[in-house]
Motif scaffolding. Structure first.
Motif: not given
Length: 129
Positions: A20-24, A42-44, A60-64, A76-77
């Motif tokens: 269940e560990r998220t990328a965050a 986050h947005d919508e 800004v860090i995100y996963v493509d 992106t999340c």
């Protein structure tokens, strides 16, 4: 090198199980090794992490996820289980006070959190230009 799939969450709000560990969760654990905290945003549809930097700049860090064949994932999340993101990449952008964006780092989702965290730590401690 630290195996972040086995690293405890270091007091951060992490998932109860490894699956269940998220990328965050993974990125926050990597950043914590350098004493760096990240805020979530986050947005919508999308989610990301932000690290406040010098002189009003931030990273800004995100996963493509565009290469993952799952139409239910946003492009992106960071709030998705790390197991669902195989084949994705970490992206780290720096954003200046003038809102100019620069790509700082890209790395594979499976192994790149520590590399990205190191790039962010170096960016935060670099002498002012």
């Amino acid at each position: 090198m630290i195996d972040l799939t086995k690293t405890p969450c270091l007091g951060l709000s992490c998932a109860d199980t490894e699956a269940e560990r998220t990328a965050a969760d993974v990125m926050r654990a990597a950043l914590a090794e350098y004493g760096i905290a990240a805020d979530g945003g986050h947005d919508e549809v999308s989610s990301w992490l932000e690290v406040h930097g010098p002189d009003g700049a931030y990273a800004v860090i995100y996963v493509d996820t565009t290469e993952v064949e799952d139409p239910n994932l946003p492009d992106t999340c960071v709030d998705t289980s790390i197991d669902e993101l195989g084949g994705s990449e970490w992206f780290v952008l720096t954003v200046g006070r003038d809102y100019a964006q620069n790509l700082l780092c890209t790395a594979p989702i499976e192994t790149g959190a520590t590399d990205c965290a190191e790039f962010i730590a170096n960016w935060l401690t670099a002498p002012a230009a």
